[in-house]
Design a protein around this motif. Sequence first.
Motif, PDB file in Angstrom:
ATOM      1  N   LEU A  80      44.358 -45.417  14.771  1.00  0.00           N
ATOM      2  CA  LEU A  80      45.747 -45.671  14.354  1.00  0.00           C
ATOM      3  C   LEU A  80      46.189 -44.660  13.299  1.00  0.00           C
ATOM      4  CD1 LEU A  80      45.687 -49.578  14.145  1.00  0.00           C
ATOM      5  CD2 LEU A  80      46.670 -48.146  15.951  1.00  0.00           C
ATOM      6  N   LEU A  81      45.290 -44.356  12.364  1.00  0.00           N
ATOM      7  CA  LEU A  81      45.634 -43.369  11.352  1.00  0.00           C
ATOM      8  C   LEU A  81      45.822 -41.985  11.977  1.00  0.00           C
ATOM      9  CD1 LEU A  81      46.046 -42.859   8.345  1.00  0.00           C
ATOM     10  CD2 LEU A  81      43.596 -42.431   8.141  1.00  0.00           C
ATOM     11  N   GLY A  82      45.074 -41.714  13.054  1.00  0.00           N
ATOM     12  CA  GLY A  82      45.245 -40.448  13.746  1.00  0.00           C
ATOM     13  C   GLY A  82      46.619 -40.306  14.367  1.00  0.00           C
ATOM     14  N   CYS A  83      47.185 -41.424  14.835  1.00  0.00           N
ATOM     15  CA  CYS A  83      48.560 -41.373  15.358  1.00  0.00           C
ATOM     16  C   CYS A  83      49.548 -41.004  14.249  1.00  0.00           C
ATOM     17  CB  CYS A  83      48.928 -42.719  15.974  1.00  0.00           C
ATOM     18  SG  CYS A  83      47.870 -43.213  17.352  1.00  0.00           S
ATOM     19  N   VAL A  84      49.319 -41.560  13.040  1.00  0.00           N
ATOM     20  CA  VAL A  84      50.212 -41.269  11.910  1.00  0.00           C
ATOM     21  C   VAL A  84      50.062 -39.810  11.483  1.00  0.00           C
ATOM     22  CG1 VAL A  84      50.776 -41.880   9.534  1.00  0.00           C
ATOM     23  CG2 VAL A  84      50.145 -43.671  11.158  1.00  0.00           C
ATOM     24  N   GLY A 122      47.381 -36.795  19.574  1.00  0.00           N
ATOM     25  CA  GLY A 122      47.727 -37.886  18.672  1.00  0.00           C
ATOM     26  C   GLY A 122      49.027 -38.561  19.043  1.00  0.00           C
ATOM     27  N   LEU A 123      50.027 -37.780  19.437  1.00  0.00           N
ATOM     28  CA  LEU A 123      51.298 -38.377  19.843  1.00  0.00           C
ATOM     29  C   LEU A 123      51.145 -39.163  21.144  1.00  0.00           C
ATOM     30  CD1 LEU A 123      53.804 -35.495  18.992  1.00  0.00           C
ATOM     31  CD2 LEU A 123      53.343 -37.586  17.692  1.00  0.00           C
ATOM     32  N   VAL A 124      50.387 -38.609  22.092  1.00  0.00           N
ATOM     33  CA  VAL A 124      50.130 -39.351  23.330  1.00  0.00           C
ATOM     34  C   VAL A 124      49.374 -40.640  23.025  1.00  0.00           C
ATOM     35  CG1 VAL A 124      48.936 -39.279  25.545  1.00  0.00           C
ATOM     36  CG2 VAL A 124      50.198 -37.290  24.751  1.00  0.00           C
ATOM     37  N   CYS A 125      48.401 -40.553  22.108  1.00  0.00           N
ATOM     38  CA  CYS A 125      47.657 -41.756  21.711  1.00  0.00           C
ATOM     39  C   CYS A 125      48.595 -42.774  21.070  1.00  0.00           C
ATOM     40  CB  CYS A 125      46.542 -41.367  20.753  1.00  0.00           C
ATOM     41  SG  CYS A 125      45.458 -42.719  20.264  1.00  0.00           S
ATOM     42  N   GLY A 126      49.559 -42.308  20.286  1.00  0.00           N
ATOM     43  CA  GLY A 126      50.538 -43.221  19.696  1.00  0.00           C
ATOM     44  C   GLY A 126      51.363 -43.928  20.753  1.00  0.00           C
ATOM     45  N   VAL A 127      51.751 -43.202  21.823  1.00  0.00           N
ATOM     46  CA  VAL A 127      52.496 -43.824  22.919  1.00  0.00           C
ATOM     47  C   VAL A 127      51.646 -44.887  23.607  1.00  0.00           C
ATOM     48  CG1 VAL A 127      53.572 -43.381  25.154  1.00  0.00           C
ATOM     49  CG2 VAL A 127      53.956 -41.803  23.259  1.00  0.00           C
ATOM     50  N   VAL A 128      50.354 -44.572  23.844  1.00  0.00           N
ATOM     51  CA  VAL A 128      49.463 -45.536  24.492  1.00  0.00           C
ATOM     52  C   VAL A 128      49.285 -46.777  23.617  1.00  0.00           C
ATOM     53  CG1 VAL A 128      47.128 -45.910  25.351  1.00  0.00           C
ATOM     54  CG2 VAL A 128      48.286 -43.747  25.800  1.00  0.00           C
ATOM     55  N   VAL A 129      49.125 -46.578  22.318  1.00  0.00           N
ATOM     56  CA  VAL A 129      48.996 -47.717  21.405  1.00  0.00           C
ATOM     57  C   VAL A 129      50.268 -48.546  21.401  1.00  0.00           C
ATOM     58  CG1 VAL A 129      48.724 -48.366  18.985  1.00  0.00           C
ATOM     59  CG2 VAL A 129      47.251 -46.609  19.971  1.00  0.00           C
ATOM     60  N   GLN A 162      41.348 -47.401  28.977  1.00  0.00           N
ATOM     61  CA  GLN A 162      40.733 -46.182  29.471  1.00  0.00           C
ATOM     62  C   GLN A 162      41.403 -44.946  28.868  1.00  0.00           C
ATOM     63  OE1 GLN A 162      37.657 -47.136  30.667  1.00  0.00           O
ATOM     64  NE2 GLN A 162      37.998 -45.488  32.127  1.00  0.00           N
ATOM     65  N   GLY A 163      42.720 -45.026  28.756  1.00  0.00           N
ATOM     66  CA  GLY A 163      43.432 -43.911  28.135  1.00  0.00           C
ATOM     67  C   GLY A 163      43.038 -43.714  26.688  1.00  0.00           C
ATOM     68  N   LEU A 164      42.889 -44.815  25.935  1.00  0.00           N
ATOM     69  CA  LEU A 164      42.467 -44.704  24.538  1.00  0.00           C
ATOM     70  C   LEU A 164      41.059 -44.124  24.433  1.00  0.00           C
ATOM     71  CD1 LEU A 164      43.806 -48.028  22.958  1.00  0.00           C
ATOM     72  CD2 LEU A 164      44.608 -45.695  22.519  1.00  0.00           C
ATOM     73  N   HIS A 165      40.185 -44.559  25.341  1.00  0.00           N
ATOM     74  CA  HIS A 165      38.813 -44.044  25.321  1.00  0.00           C
ATOM     75  C   HIS A 165      38.790 -42.543  25.611  1.00  0.00           C
ATOM     76  CE1 HIS A 165      34.468 -43.960  25.822  1.00  0.00           C
ATOM     77  NE2 HIS A 165      34.650 -43.335  26.974  1.00  0.00           N
ATOM     78  N   ALA A 166      39.545 -42.108  26.612  1.00  0.00           N
ATOM     79  CA  ALA A 166      39.576 -40.685  26.956  1.00  0.00           C
ATOM     80  C   ALA A 166      40.196 -39.857  25.839  1.00  0.00           C
ATOM     81  CB  ALA A 166      40.353 -40.490  28.259  1.00  0.00           C
ATOM     82  N   LEU A 167      41.271 -40.365  25.224  1.00  0.00           N
ATOM     83  CA  LEU A 167      41.898 -39.628  24.132  1.00  0.00           C
ATOM     84  C   LEU A 167      40.980 -39.550  22.917  1.00  0.00           C
ATOM     85  CD1 LEU A 167      45.536 -41.036  24.426  1.00  0.00           C
ATOM     86  CD2 LEU A 167      44.811 -38.678  24.850  1.00  0.00           C
ATOM     87  N   GLY A 168      40.218 -40.626  22.669  1.00  0.00           N
ATOM     88  CA  GLY A 168      39.254 -40.584  21.567  1.00  0.00           C
ATOM     89  C   GLY A 168      38.164 -39.553  21.801  1.00  0.00           C
ATOM     90  N   ALA A 169      37.665 -39.484  23.051  1.00  0.00           N
ATOM     91  CA  ALA A 169      36.642 -38.473  23.364  1.00  0.00           C
ATOM     92  C   ALA A 169      37.207 -37.070  23.236  1.00  0.00           C
ATOM     93  CB  ALA A 169      36.107 -38.709  24.776  1.00  0.00           C
ATOM     94  N   LEU A 170      38.465 -36.875  23.672  1.00  0.00           N
ATOM     95  CA  LEU A 170      39.090 -35.561  23.544  1.00  0.00           C
ATOM     96  C   LEU A 170      39.301 -35.189  22.082  1.00  0.00           C
ATOM     97  CD1 LEU A 170      40.427 -33.117  24.857  1.00  0.00           C
ATOM     98  CD2 LEU A 170      42.568 -34.430  24.965  1.00  0.00           C
ATOM     99  N   ASP A 171      39.670 -36.165  21.266  1.00  0.00           N
ATOM    100  CA  ASP A 171      39.850 -35.911  19.824  1.00  0.00           C
ATOM    101  C   ASP A 171      38.539 -35.452  19.194  1.00  0.00           C
ATOM    102  OD1 ASP A 171      40.954 -35.817  17.304  1.00  0.00           O
ATOM    103  OD2 ASP A 171      40.680 -37.959  16.926  1.00  0.00           O
TER     104      ASP A 171
END
Length: 418
Positions: free
Chosen positions: A53-57, A135-142, A185-194
């Motif tokens: 969540l902090l990564g989205c910010v 991070g922005l894509v992760c924010g949209v998914v969240v 799944q999207g959050l998991h993939a974005l976390g691995a990419l981060d």
Amino acid sequence: MRGDAADISSHHLPGLLGKAGFGEAGLGQFGLGEDEGPPVGPSSWPSRSIGTLLGCVTALLGFLCLLVAGTALGALLLWPLTRSRARGVLMAGARRLAALERARRSVFFGDRFPGRYEVSGRKILRYLTLRVSTGLVCGVVVALLAFGVVLAGVLLWGMLRGSLRWPEALGQVVLGGALLFLDLQGLHALGALDARIARECFGPSEQELLRRRVHELAASRAAVVRAVDAERRRIERDLHDGIQQRVVALAMLLGRARRGRGTPEHAEALVRQAHQESQDILAELREVAWRVYPSALDSLGLEEALGGVSERCGIPVRTEFDVEGELPQPVETAAYFVVSESVNNAAKHSRATVVSVRVVRRGSTLSLQVRDDGRGGANPSGSGLSGLHGRVAALDGILRVDSPEGGPTTITAELPCA
């Protein structure tokens, strides 16, 4: 170094990155400071959730900063007279943003990075661009996940009030479950990419680690080959200048005794002298054989072989041996020659009065320490110690030499047993 080179254990590519000593992320300045410690275990899911969540910010903050900086400095970056100063201002802000992301990875994900790894400006800008995007894509998914939670609450409330029929509710549950799976799944993939882009920015990439590993293996192999050649030359000198001369002297004594031109007492003295010379030759042959490879390693084990080193040494040797279980044969051989060479050097060159040897196994690592009270000043780049460096490096071990002028000299080796 004494004896033939130890066998070089084979390595497989999946283990190369771990053997290179590379962690994931860490806090600190780029290219400055010491290494930031060993990698820690995986953090708990609440910590990782907060970090996500902090990564989205921070991604939104980075986007706004880059947008403002690009707008304000765009013209200055195009003008040659102001380009260098504008680039310096841009990179100063980019490094602060990257340090913030690095701190987030360290605090919430438990990552560690090498502290002395230099990060180029282009690499930092590339990282921030990718980090802002993910991070922005992760924010949209969240946000979609939070919206789905609200819809699930509305659906549950409708079911409790009876305003929603069961067939409709079942369809909504199936659709919501599928969307929830895709969100997770999207959050998991974005976390691995981060995590991956952070590793590539703040530490060596996988390709760079592989290149380093191949270079280390090539260097250690070349060092072992050089050490083997030097050892063969030393053995040839021992046989030619030592044993061969003694055999010639023995033949001359026996020839004089056989001719018997003197008195019987003189002939008997020659025979006694020849007998003593033959015993000395046998002792020297055994010494050369031990230097090539001690047979006690195969028949009696490392502890007894080190006991033979102590017996043949001209000064007292105190040995502490605390090893449980079997050791791999290459590790035993390397450990023997490290101790043997260190003890012999202390007896011949350091003017030491006592040598202490400590051999301890802790987990999957065999630790060796040889310490003497001599005058010190040992040269780590000398033929003997450099040969030991090559032998230990061939097993992915570490050899340290601490020998200040005036002593004492401490040689420490760590050999992996796995």
